[in-house]
Write a protein that holds these residues in place. Structure first.
Motif, short mmCIF file in Angstrom:
data_model
loop_
_atom_site.label_atom_id
_atom_site.label_comp_id
_atom_site.label_asym_id
_atom_site.label_seq_id
_atom_site.Cartn_x
_atom_site.Cartn_y
_atom_site.Cartn_z
N ALA A 68 0.81 -1.30 -0.14
CA ALA A 68 -0.14 0.14 -0.09
C ALA A 68 0.99 1.32 -0.07
O ALA A 68 1.74 1.28 1.02
CB ALA A 68 -1.16 0.08 1.28
N THR A 69 0.81 2.25 -1.06
CA THR A 69 1.58 3.30 -1.04
C THR A 69 0.90 4.56 -1.17
O THR A 69 -0.41 4.49 -1.67
CB THR A 69 2.39 3.13 -2.27
OG1 THR A 69 3.34 2.12 -2.54
CG2 THR A 69 3.47 4.26 -2.74
N ALA A 70 0.97 5.41 -0.35
CA ALA A 70 0.42 6.70 -0.44
C ALA A 70 1.34 7.79 -0.77
O ALA A 70 2.58 8.05 -0.32
CB ALA A 70 -0.25 7.05 1.00
N TYR A 71 0.88 8.91 -1.57
CA TYR A 71 1.61 10.08 -2.21
C TYR A 71 0.75 11.05 -2.15
O TYR A 71 -0.49 10.89 -2.62
CB TYR A 71 2.64 9.64 -3.23
CG TYR A 71 2.07 8.92 -4.16
CD1 TYR A 71 1.62 9.80 -5.45
CD2 TYR A 71 1.82 7.53 -4.36
CE1 TYR A 71 1.14 9.00 -6.35
CE2 TYR A 71 1.40 7.10 -5.45
CZ TYR A 71 0.96 7.74 -6.53
OH TYR A 71 0.61 7.26 -7.57
N VAL A 79 -3.61 19.76 -5.81
CA VAL A 79 -2.98 18.69 -5.06
C VAL A 79 -3.95 17.49 -4.79
O VAL A 79 -5.10 18.03 -4.13
CB VAL A 79 -2.46 19.24 -3.89
CG1 VAL A 79 -1.71 18.20 -2.64
CG2 VAL A 79 -1.33 20.37 -3.76
N GLN A 80 -3.45 16.47 -4.90
CA GLN A 80 -4.58 15.23 -4.89
C GLN A 80 -3.75 14.11 -4.20
O GLN A 80 -2.52 13.96 -4.17
CB GLN A 80 -4.82 14.63 -6.18
CG GLN A 80 -5.40 15.87 -7.08
CD GLN A 80 -6.42 14.85 -8.10
OE1 GLN A 80 -6.68 13.94 -8.09
NE2 GLN A 80 -6.95 15.74 -9.05
N ASP A 81 -4.41 13.57 -3.27
CA ASP A 81 -4.04 12.23 -2.41
C ASP A 81 -4.09 11.19 -3.39
O ASP A 81 -5.35 10.97 -3.83
CB ASP A 81 -4.82 12.13 -1.12
CG ASP A 81 -4.73 13.37 0.05
OD1 ASP A 81 -3.54 13.77 0.14
OD2 ASP A 81 -5.77 13.52 0.46
N ALA A 82 -3.06 10.02 -3.31
CA ALA A 82 -3.38 9.20 -4.06
C ALA A 82 -2.82 7.79 -3.20
O ALA A 82 -2.13 8.01 -2.38
CB ALA A 82 -1.93 9.13 -5.33
N ASP A 83 -3.65 6.95 -3.42
CA ASP A 83 -3.50 5.50 -2.85
C ASP A 83 -3.39 4.30 -3.86
O ASP A 83 -4.10 4.46 -4.77
CB ASP A 83 -4.54 5.33 -1.96
CG ASP A 83 -4.84 6.45 -0.63
OD1 ASP A 83 -3.82 6.64 0.13
OD2 ASP A 83 -5.91 6.82 -0.77
N GLN A 84 -2.24 3.69 -3.73
CA GLN A 84 -1.97 2.68 -4.49
C GLN A 84 -1.94 1.29 -3.94
O GLN A 84 -0.96 1.13 -2.97
CB GLN A 84 -0.73 2.94 -5.44
CG GLN A 84 -0.06 2.13 -6.31
CD GLN A 84 0.90 2.10 -7.09
OE1 GLN A 84 1.96 1.98 -6.52
NE2 GLN A 84 0.78 3.09 -8.27
N GLY A 106 3.65 -6.91 -10.88
CA GLY A 106 2.51 -7.37 -10.34
C GLY A 106 1.45 -6.25 -10.95
O GLY A 106 1.69 -5.55 -12.02
N LEU A 107 0.18 -6.44 -10.25
CA LEU A 107 -0.90 -5.54 -10.84
C LEU A 107 -1.20 -4.58 -9.49
O LEU A 107 -1.02 -4.88 -8.55
CB LEU A 107 -2.14 -6.33 -11.00
CG LEU A 107 -1.90 -7.51 -11.92
CD1 LEU A 107 -3.09 -8.36 -12.13
CD2 LEU A 107 -1.73 -7.02 -13.56
N GLN A 108 -1.75 -3.37 -9.85
CA GLN A 108 -2.27 -2.26 -8.94
C GLN A 108 -3.26 -1.56 -9.30
O GLN A 108 -3.83 -1.69 -10.43
CB GLN A 108 -0.74 -1.35 -9.00
CG GLN A 108 -0.22 -0.81 -10.29
CD GLN A 108 -1.17 0.56 -10.59
OE1 GLN A 108 -1.90 1.05 -9.54
NE2 GLN A 108 -1.03 1.25 -11.55
N ARG A 109 -3.76 -1.16 -8.07
CA ARG A 109 -4.73 -0.07 -8.54
C ARG A 109 -4.37 1.24 -7.70
O ARG A 109 -3.79 1.34 -6.70
CB ARG A 109 -6.11 -0.74 -7.53
CG ARG A 109 -7.30 0.23 -7.60
CD ARG A 109 -8.63 -0.33 -7.73
NE ARG A 109 -9.78 0.71 -8.11
CZ ARG A 109 -10.30 1.15 -8.85
NH1 ARG A 109 -9.95 0.46 -10.08
NH2 ARG A 109 -11.32 1.93 -8.80
N THR A 110 -4.94 2.40 -8.28
CA THR A 110 -4.52 3.54 -7.83
C THR A 110 -5.79 4.45 -7.74
O THR A 110 -6.51 4.63 -8.87
CB THR A 110 -3.52 4.50 -8.86
OG1 THR A 110 -2.50 3.68 -8.76
CG2 THR A 110 -3.20 5.85 -8.12
#
Length: 176
Positions: A68-71, A79-84, A106-110
Motif C-alpha cells: 500500500a503506497t500513499a503520496y 494537490v491530490q492524495d493518491a493511494d496505490q 504485478g498488478l496495481q490499483r490507484t
C-alpha cells in the motif's frame, strides 16, 4: 501441466524451508514523476514524500507481496492524495554476504482524491541487504518503481486516461 508449473516454481525458489518466512516493511520515498493523459506536464510531484507499507511471504528466492503506497501529487493545478494498492511477485538474486538484487512486478490499483481511479501494472527493481537480529531477520532496501495506470474518467463509460508514475523508495523489512 499444473505439476510442471509447480516443479518450476519450487526449483526457482531453490532455498531450504528454513528461509521461508513472512515479513512486514515500511518505506519512504520520493514524490512521483510521470504524467496523466497526453500532456507530460499534467502530473508532477508536490515535493513531498511517498510512504509504503509491505506485507510479504518469502519462499527461498521468490516472494509474494502486498503493498500500500500513499503520496501527494499535483494534477491540473490541484494537490491530490493518491493511494496505490498492489499485489506483486518478487525474485531475489543473492550477490554476496547478505546483499541481493531483486526485481518485482504485478498488478496495481490507484485511487486519486480528485475522482480518478484505475488499474494497471507495476514493476520495480533494486538492492537489498539482509541480516539476522536475535531470533528474526531484517533487511534494508532501495528500489525504483514504475506504475502504469489506465484511469477511468468519471461520468463516461468508455473514456480512459493513461498515466504513469515512478518513484524511489528506501525501506526496512522485519521477518515475522
Amino acid at each position: 501441466m499444473t505439476r510442471a508449473a509447480l516443479v518450476v516454481i519450487l526449483i526457482a525458489a531453490g532455498a531450504p524451508a528454513a528461509f521461508a518466512d513472512g515479513y512486514i516493511g515500511l518505506g519512504i520515498g520520493t514524490s512521483p514523476s510521470g504524467q496523466i493523459g497526453s500532456d507530460p506536464s499534467s502530473m508532477s510531484g508536490d515535493g513531498g514524500r511517498s510512504w509504503r507499507g509491505i506485507l510479504g511471504y518469502r519462499f527461498g528466492h521468490l516472494s509474494v507481496e502486498g503493498t500500500a503506497t500513499a503520496y501527494d501529487q499535483i494534477y491540473r493545478n490541484n494537490v491530490q492524495d493518491a493511494d496505490q494498492f498492489a499485489g506483486l511477485i518478487k525474485y531475489s538474486l543473492p550477490l554476496s554476504q547478505g546483499f541481493e538484487a531483486f526485481g518485482r512486478g504485478g498488478l496495481q490499483r490507484t485511487d486519486l482524491s480528485g475522482g480518478l481511479s484505475g488499474n494497471g501494472w507495476i514493476v520495480g527493481g533494486g538492492f537489498e541487504f539482509r541480516w539476522h537480529i536475535l531470533l528474526t531477520g531484517a533487511s534494508a532496501f532501495v528500489e525504483y518503481t514504475h506504475a502504469d495506470t489506465s484511469y477511468d474518467v468519471p461520468g463516461t463509460s468508455t473514456k480512459t486516461l493513461d498515466g504513469s508514475a515512478g518513484m524511489w523508495t528506501l525501506g526496512l523489512t522485519l521477518s515475522i
